[in-house]
Design an enzyme around this catalytic site. Structure first.
Site, PDB file in Angstrom:
ATOM      1  N   GLY A 127       0.773  -1.101  -0.237  1.00 21.20           N
ATOM      2  CA  GLY A 127       0.004  -0.002  -0.102  1.00 21.20           C
ATOM      3  C   GLY A 127       0.933   1.416   0.074  1.00 21.20           C
ATOM      4  O   GLY A 127       1.758   1.217   0.635  1.00 21.20           O
TER       5      GLY A 127
ATOM      6  N   ARG B   8       0.987  -4.945  -5.599  1.00 22.60           N
ATOM      7  CA  ARG B   8       1.206  -6.220  -5.070  1.00 22.60           C
ATOM      8  C   ARG B   8       1.390  -7.167  -6.030  1.00 22.60           C
ATOM      9  O   ARG B   8       0.888  -7.275  -7.107  1.00 22.60           O
ATOM     10  CB  ARG B   8       0.101  -6.478  -3.999  1.00 22.60           C
ATOM     11  CG  ARG B   8      -0.355  -5.333  -3.029  1.00 22.60           C
ATOM     12  CD  ARG B   8      -1.290  -5.686  -2.102  1.00 22.60           C
ATOM     13  NE  ARG B   8      -1.114  -4.847  -0.855  1.00 22.60           N
ATOM     14  CZ  ARG B   8      -1.933  -3.818  -0.551  1.00 22.60           C
ATOM     15  NH1 ARG B   8      -2.958  -3.488  -1.650  1.00 22.60           N
ATOM     16  NH2 ARG B   8      -1.796  -3.051   0.509  1.00 22.60           N
TER      17      ARG B   8
ATOM     18  N   ASP C 205       5.470  -4.970   6.073  1.00 16.08           N
ATOM     19  CA  ASP C 205       6.179  -6.452   6.340  1.00 16.08           C
ATOM     20  C   ASP C 205       6.216  -7.470   5.127  1.00 16.08           C
ATOM     21  O   ASP C 205       7.283  -8.116   5.047  1.00 16.08           O
ATOM     22  CB  ASP C 205       5.218  -7.084   7.440  1.00 16.08           C
ATOM     23  CG  ASP C 205       5.311  -6.513   8.712  1.00 16.08           C
ATOM     24  OD1 ASP C 205       6.371  -5.646   8.881  1.00 16.08           O
ATOM     25  OD2 ASP C 205       4.655  -6.925   9.663  1.00 16.08           O
TER      26      ASP C 205
ATOM     27  N   THR D 160       4.020   2.352   5.513  1.00 17.15           N
ATOM     28  CA  THR D 160       2.539   2.142   5.717  1.00 17.15           C
ATOM     29  C   THR D 160       1.997   3.002   6.718  1.00 17.15           C
ATOM     30  O   THR D 160       2.463   3.444   7.764  1.00 17.15           O
ATOM     31  CB  THR D 160       2.493   0.848   6.127  1.00 17.15           C
ATOM     32  OG1 THR D 160       1.180   0.562   6.727  1.00 17.15           O
ATOM     33  CG2 THR D 160       3.370   0.648   7.708  1.00 17.15           C
TER      34      THR D 160
ATOM     35  N   ASP E 248      -0.317   2.144   8.459  1.00 18.76           N
ATOM     36  CA  ASP E 248      -0.809   1.366   9.571  1.00 18.76           C
ATOM     37  C   ASP E 248       0.039   1.367  10.882  1.00 18.76           C
ATOM     38  O   ASP E 248      -0.457   0.994  11.700  1.00 18.76           O
ATOM     39  CB  ASP E 248      -1.005   0.141   9.269  1.00 18.76           C
ATOM     40  CG  ASP E 248      -2.211   0.025   8.038  1.00 18.76           C
ATOM     41  OD1 ASP E 248      -2.602   0.765   7.798  1.00 18.76           O
ATOM     42  OD2 ASP E 248      -1.603  -1.032   7.118  1.00 18.76           O
TER      43      ASP E 248
ATOM     44  N   ASP F 264       2.029  -0.613  11.820  1.00 12.58           N
ATOM     45  CA  ASP F 264       2.206  -1.944  12.399  1.00 12.58           C
ATOM     46  C   ASP F 264       3.402  -2.706  12.081  1.00 12.58           C
ATOM     47  O   ASP F 264       3.568  -4.072  12.163  1.00 12.58           O
ATOM     48  CB  ASP F 264       0.964  -2.935  11.723  1.00 12.58           C
ATOM     49  CG  ASP F 264       0.988  -2.816  10.098  1.00 12.58           C
ATOM     50  OD1 ASP F 264       1.866  -2.284   9.645  1.00 12.58           O
ATOM     51  OD2 ASP F 264       0.323  -3.640   9.541  1.00 12.58           O
TER      52      ASP F 264
ATOM     53  N   ARG G  81      -5.700  -1.760   8.858  1.00 14.57           N
ATOM     54  CA  ARG G  81      -5.603  -3.192   8.394  1.00 14.57           C
ATOM     55  C   ARG G  81      -6.178  -4.112   9.766  1.00 14.57           C
ATOM     56  O   ARG G  81      -7.112  -3.692  10.525  1.00 14.57           O
ATOM     57  CB  ARG G  81      -4.275  -3.566   8.007  1.00 14.57           C
ATOM     58  CG  ARG G  81      -4.624  -4.894   7.113  1.00 14.57           C
ATOM     59  CD  ARG G  81      -3.115  -5.486   6.787  1.00 14.57           C
ATOM     60  NE  ARG G  81      -2.784  -4.493   5.512  1.00 14.57           N
ATOM     61  CZ  ARG G  81      -2.469  -4.879   4.241  1.00 14.57           C
ATOM     62  NH1 ARG G  81      -3.231  -5.968   3.860  1.00 14.57           N
ATOM     63  NH2 ARG G  81      -2.338  -4.105   3.212  1.00 14.57           N
TER      64      ARG G  81
END
Ligand code: ADP
Ligand code: F6P
Length: 325
Positions: free
Chosen positions: A15, A76, A107, A129, A131, A133, A175
């Site tokens: 993303g 992707r 990741d 990202t 996120d 995360d 996410r």
């Protein structure tokens, strides 16, 4: 492209995140300053396998530091998940003289970079990202812009929610992680913050709280719901049926991924981009650049991928303390 110089490549994957352009600019300019050729690989690993590779110059990254998205595009790529795809990717790097590769992504992108490192291509990851995360780092490119974009949008929804004395459920991205929801929940003074890391699916508690707070004079009720929990529209319908209070759901969606990067995203992305080049110059491979406890550091990609991220208790604490009143 000049003969006899070391060549590095650069791609963005997964993303997109606002600030990736600042990192691209830093990699290109730091690489050129260090006497290297820099090649841009379009559309992440998909573009690598299609050999969509272009020479980068200082001018090709002019006028991008303030722009959202990624000038290299992103994608992707299923084929790169296979051993055959990874071997093909490493061969294409060699064919184009790419000895070192900077991968800006999350990741998944780092897993791909780890595979290329095993196949002899020096790789360095930069966390990109919205996120937040990625376990090894307390900063990821795009998070700061995303939370500020979402915060401003939520302020606007709050105005209309108050005028109509409604309940508003606002779903933010992330996410499987609740960082965007938690930060916005605190920054927007939400009445409730639902994040996947702690949510117990007890809707009755939410309903009871709304009723209690209405009785104590509250005019609106803002619930920030993380994408990882989702189902905001159904939740709104159930809350309206149980409380009798008009309830609306808004899903903020991809607006959180775009727009001009904040100052922090521009600066941190620039530092990380330059650091990635310095690591390649030192002959390092399979590393990921990170920010931890106020410093820019780097970790082995596989060790970084094995780390577990937990939300600091201070964030959960303040979130809980401030919303129950
Ligand atoms: P992110 O990097 O944001 O986590 P994805 O998980 O979608 O995004 O991963 C981006 C791309 O990285 C994938 O489309 C794929 O090409 C590559 N990738 C992901 N996981 C692996 C893996 N285990 N091995 C090799 N490549 C991978
Ligand atoms: O990882 C960034 C992110 O925006 C997540 O917050 C979200 O779950 C996902 O990507 C959306 O992916 P797509 O752009 O493919 O819809």
């Amino acid at each position: 492209m000049e003969e006899g110089k070391k060549t590095i490549g650069l791609l963005t994957s997964g993303g997109d995140a606002t600030g990736m352009n600042a990192a691209i600019r830093a990699v290109v300019r730091a690489g050129i300053a260090a006497g290297m050729n820099v090649k841009g690989i379009m559309r992440g690993y998909a573009g690598l396998l299609e050999e969509e590779i272009v020479d980068m110059s200082s001018r090709s990254v002019a006028d991008i530091i303030h722009r959202g998205g990624t000038i290299l595009y992103t994608a992707r790529c299923k084929e790169f998940m296979t051993e055959e795809g990874q071997r093909k990717g490493a061969e294409i790097c060699r064919k184009h003289g790419i000895e070192g590769l900077v991968v800006i992504g999350g990741d998944g992108s780092f897993r791909g970079a780890g595979k290329l490192a095993e196949l002899g291509i020096n790789t360095i990851g930069i966390p990109g990202t919205i996120d937040l995360d990625i376990a090894c780092t307390d900063y990821t490119i795009g998070f700061d812009t995303a939370i500020n974009t979402a915060m401003e949008a939520i302020d606007k929804i709050r105005d209309t929610s108050t005028s109509h004395e409604r309940v508003s459920i606002i779903e933010v991205m992330g996410r499987h992680a609740g960082y965007i929801a938690l930060w916005c929940g605190i920054a927007n003074g939400a009445e409730d913050i639902l994040i996947p890391e702690t949510y117990d699916h007890d809707e009755q508690r939410i309903i009871d709280q709304i009723i209690r707070q209405r009785q104590s004079g509250k005019k609106h009720h803002i619930i920030i719901n993380a994408e990882g929990i989702g189902h905001s529209v159904g939740m709104a319908a159930r809350i309206e049926a149980a409380t009798g209070i008009e309830t609306r759901a808004t899903i903020l969606g991809h607006m959180q991924r775009g727009g001009a990067p904040t100052c922090k995203d521009r600066v941190y992305a620039s530092i990380m981009g330059a650091k990635a080049v310095h690591l390649l110059l030192e002959g390092k491979t399979r590393r990921v650049v990170a920010h931890q406890a106020g410093e820019f550091v780097d970790y082995d990609i596989l060790e970084a991928l094995a780390m577990k991220k937990e939300i600091h208790s201070d964030f959960l604490g303040v979130g809980r303390e401030l919303i129950r009143v």
